[in-house]
Motif scaffolding. Sequence first.
Motif, PDB file in Angstrom:
ATOM      1  N   UNK A  51       0.833  -1.204   0.000  1.00 45.71           N
ATOM      2  CA  UNK A  51       0.000   0.000   0.000  1.00 45.71           C
ATOM      3  C   UNK A  51       0.872   1.261   0.000  1.00 45.71           C
ATOM      4  N   UNK A  52       0.519   2.203  -0.819  1.00 51.70           N
ATOM      5  CA  UNK A  52       1.265   3.449  -0.851  1.00 51.70           C
ATOM      6  C   UNK A  52       2.564   3.392  -1.621  1.00 51.70           C
ATOM      7  N   UNK A  53       2.820   2.275  -2.309  1.00 55.74           N
ATOM      8  CA  UNK A  53       4.100   2.147  -3.012  1.00 55.74           C
ATOM      9  C   UNK A  53       4.162   2.985  -4.273  1.00 55.74           C
ATOM     10  N   UNK A  54       3.013   3.175  -4.928  1.00 54.05           N
ATOM     11  CA  UNK A  54       3.008   3.836  -6.238  1.00 54.05           C
ATOM     12  C   UNK A  54       2.084   5.041  -6.248  1.00 54.05           C
ATOM     13  N   UNK A  55       2.365   5.963  -7.141  1.00 55.11           N
ATOM     14  CA  UNK A  55       1.535   7.165  -7.300  1.00 55.11           C
ATOM     15  C   UNK A  55       0.341   6.832  -8.197  1.00 55.11           C
ATOM     16  N   UNK A  56      -0.584   6.070  -7.651  1.00 55.23           N
ATOM     17  CA  UNK A  56      -1.704   5.586  -8.455  1.00 55.23           C
ATOM     18  C   UNK A  56      -2.712   6.679  -8.787  1.00 55.23           C
ATOM     19  N   UNK A  57      -2.634   7.813  -8.137  1.00 55.05           N
ATOM     20  CA  UNK A  57      -3.554   8.914  -8.425  1.00 55.05           C
ATOM     21  C   UNK A  57      -3.002   9.861  -9.487  1.00 55.05           C
ATOM     22  N   UNK A  58      -1.756   9.639  -9.903  1.00 55.39           N
ATOM     23  CA  UNK A  58      -1.137  10.536 -10.871  1.00 55.39           C
ATOM     24  C   UNK A  58      -1.273   9.970 -12.286  1.00 55.39           C
ATOM     25  N   UNK A  59      -0.182   9.901 -12.992  1.00 50.19           N
ATOM     26  CA  UNK A  59      -0.210   9.450 -14.386  1.00 50.19           C
ATOM     27  C   UNK A  59      -0.049   7.937 -14.466  1.00 50.19           C
ATOM     28  N   UNK A  60      -1.145   7.229 -14.309  1.00 48.43           N
ATOM     29  CA  UNK A  60      -1.144   5.776 -14.411  1.00 48.43           C
ATOM     30  C   UNK A  60      -1.159   5.355 -15.876  1.00 48.43           C
ATOM     31  N   UNK A  61      -0.373   4.343 -16.190  1.00 40.87           N
ATOM     32  CA  UNK A  61      -0.426   3.736 -17.515  1.00 40.87           C
ATOM     33  C   UNK A  61      -1.197   2.421 -17.386  1.00 40.87           C
ATOM     34  N   UNK A  62      -2.296   2.305 -18.122  1.00 43.39           N
ATOM     35  CA  UNK A  62      -3.094   1.081 -18.128  1.00 43.39           C
ATOM     36  C   UNK A  62      -2.935   0.430 -19.493  1.00 43.39           C
ATOM     37  N   UNK A  63      -2.635  -0.854 -19.491  1.00 43.75           N
ATOM     38  CA  UNK A  63      -2.314  -1.568 -20.726  1.00 43.75           C
ATOM     39  C   UNK A  63      -3.050  -2.900 -20.758  1.00 43.75           C
ATOM     40  N   UNK A  64      -3.464  -3.295 -21.962  1.00 41.28           N
ATOM     41  CA  UNK A  64      -4.016  -4.624 -22.170  1.00 41.28           C
ATOM     42  C   UNK A  64      -3.360  -5.208 -23.406  1.00 41.28           C
ATOM     43  N   UNK A  65      -2.829  -6.396 -23.270  1.00 42.54           N
ATOM     44  CA  UNK A  65      -2.143  -7.032 -24.381  1.00 42.54           C
ATOM     45  C   UNK A  65      -2.665  -8.428 -24.641  1.00 42.54           C
ATOM     46  N   UNK A  66      -2.412  -8.925 -25.846  1.00 43.91           N
ATOM     47  CA  UNK A  66      -2.900 -10.244 -26.262  1.00 43.91           C
ATOM     48  C   UNK A  66      -1.733 -11.212 -26.367  1.00 43.91           C
ATOM     49  N   UNK A  67      -1.640 -12.128 -25.412  1.00 40.64           N
ATOM     50  CA  UNK A  67      -0.530 -13.068 -25.400  1.00 40.64           C
ATOM     51  C   UNK A  67      -0.867 -14.282 -26.267  1.00 40.64           C
ATOM     52  N   UNK A  68      -0.011 -14.615 -27.229  1.00 42.34           N
ATOM     53  CA  UNK A  68      -0.288 -15.747 -28.126  1.00 42.34           C
ATOM     54  C   UNK A  68       0.043 -17.067 -27.435  1.00 42.34           C
ATOM     55  N   UNK A  69      -0.976 -17.857 -27.128  1.00 38.92           N
ATOM     56  CA  UNK A  69      -0.759 -19.056 -26.324  1.00 38.92           C
ATOM     57  C   UNK A  69      -1.261 -20.300 -27.050  1.00 38.92           C
ATOM     58  N   UNK A  70      -0.501 -21.365 -26.930  1.00 44.92           N
ATOM     59  CA  UNK A  70      -0.905 -22.672 -27.446  1.00 44.92           C
ATOM     60  C   UNK A  70      -1.652 -23.428 -26.354  1.00 44.92           C
ATOM     61  N   UNK A  71      -2.563 -24.328 -26.716  1.00 42.88           N
ATOM     62  CA  UNK A  71      -3.421 -24.945 -25.701  1.00 42.88           C
ATOM     63  C   UNK A  71      -2.695 -25.808 -24.676  1.00 42.88           C
ATOM     64  N   UNK A  72      -1.545 -26.376 -25.045  1.00 47.62           N
ATOM     65  CA  UNK A  72      -0.856 -27.257 -24.096  1.00 47.62           C
ATOM     66  C   UNK A  72       0.247 -26.544 -23.321  1.00 47.62           C
ATOM     67  N   UNK A  73       0.661 -25.344 -23.757  1.00 47.23           N
ATOM     68  CA  UNK A  73       1.593 -24.565 -22.950  1.00 47.23           C
ATOM     69  C   UNK A  73       2.898 -24.164 -23.597  1.00 47.23           C
TER      70      UNK A  73
END
Length: 418
Positions: free
Chosen positions: A338-360
């Motif tokens: 708690x309190x480690x990051x400046x989450x109220x300032x300039x947060x970068x939010x990212x969503x990415x698509x990881x290419x995964x095979x069904x067995x790993x």
Amino acid sequence: MKVAVIGAGVIGITTAYELATQGHQVSVFERNGAAAEECSFSNTGVASAGYAAPWARPGMFKHVLTHLWQRDTPLRISKLSMADWRWLWQMRKACDSTTFARNRESMLRLAEYSSHRMRTLTDTLNLEHERSQGFMVLLRSERESRLMQDSLKVMRDAGLSFKTLSAEEARNIEPALKPETALAQAIHFPEDEVGNCRQFALLLKNEAESLGVKFHFNTPIEPLSSAQPKTIRIAKQDLGEKFDAVVVCAGLASAQLVRPLGLRIPLAAVHGYAISASVREPLDAPRSGVMDEQYKVAISRLGQRVRVSGGSEIGGNASRHDAASIKTLYRVLDDWFPGAARTQDSMQVWKGSRPMLPDGPPILGASGISGVWLNLGHGASGWTLACGSARAVADSINGKSPDIDLQGLGLERLHLQR
């Protein structure tokens, strides 16, 4: 040889570099405007051999169903296509104990080799990227500790370096861990590390360019032709450029690129989230990286920033953000630091698509089509597996036996598991 590499993420860049060191004339084709713009852009930063494991494991589907409707579930199912349903069915078939043990061993073997190669490149080339030593898995309950035992046995049998720690010992390593949050045990991997994947990729790109590698950005290519599989075309009517070899490292796009060659590679997009913010108070932030096993959320220290990553999602698309998944990242951060990051300032939010095979495990090596090679499907472990995968594929193209046994990492295993 004249070699084309398709994709300029960390997989493609490491592959191009390794090929260039072996004297090949390399061209890299990337549809984005810069290197490391997709999965390599904002991943967890965790490069852990011990934590590189297949999703497909005994009890996985029961685990998924148990968490499916929970508010803070580590896995969400969005609108599924028929391809997603087929992928889930193939994954279910790979969840038996025998297949899991084989795939776990293959990934662990590659991850250890890759970690060694990453350290060698970092040290010999002086790749000064944000990095810190050590990685810890946090187990909130005794039940989580019991469920971890099978994986620990595999790692122990493989000779992997790790320690099981009490809560007090864990807090000695990461003193900022919130005392009020329940912690039954921790698994510490002292030789693993947290590092900035994108920084590493860009630095290695510079090294590759100094060896003569040519990067072509904003250059989406056409699917490979069965008549001329080693010809790269920018447009359908284009006569194209001929190469002696082509290496496909294009993430999710890889399956579409090789489909005309008769290759049916079951890649699925497993979306993941990350939030990054500046460190507010260094004493309240992690020294390196931790993984909350219950929520499958990693908290990493990258220089003067904290990154929180997790929230796997099957189906849907990369542009739509799920508010509940992002909220879980904030909650886990608050649980531990708690309190480690400046989450109220300039947060970068990212969503990415990881290419995964069904067995790993990923697919490395020959495609069965003369001159076409594969280095794809690394899923959530791309940063961990990149350097070793690249070296092994480059050695194979060069006609040299790789320093690692590639059994269980080739395309043929998918046919065996049908």
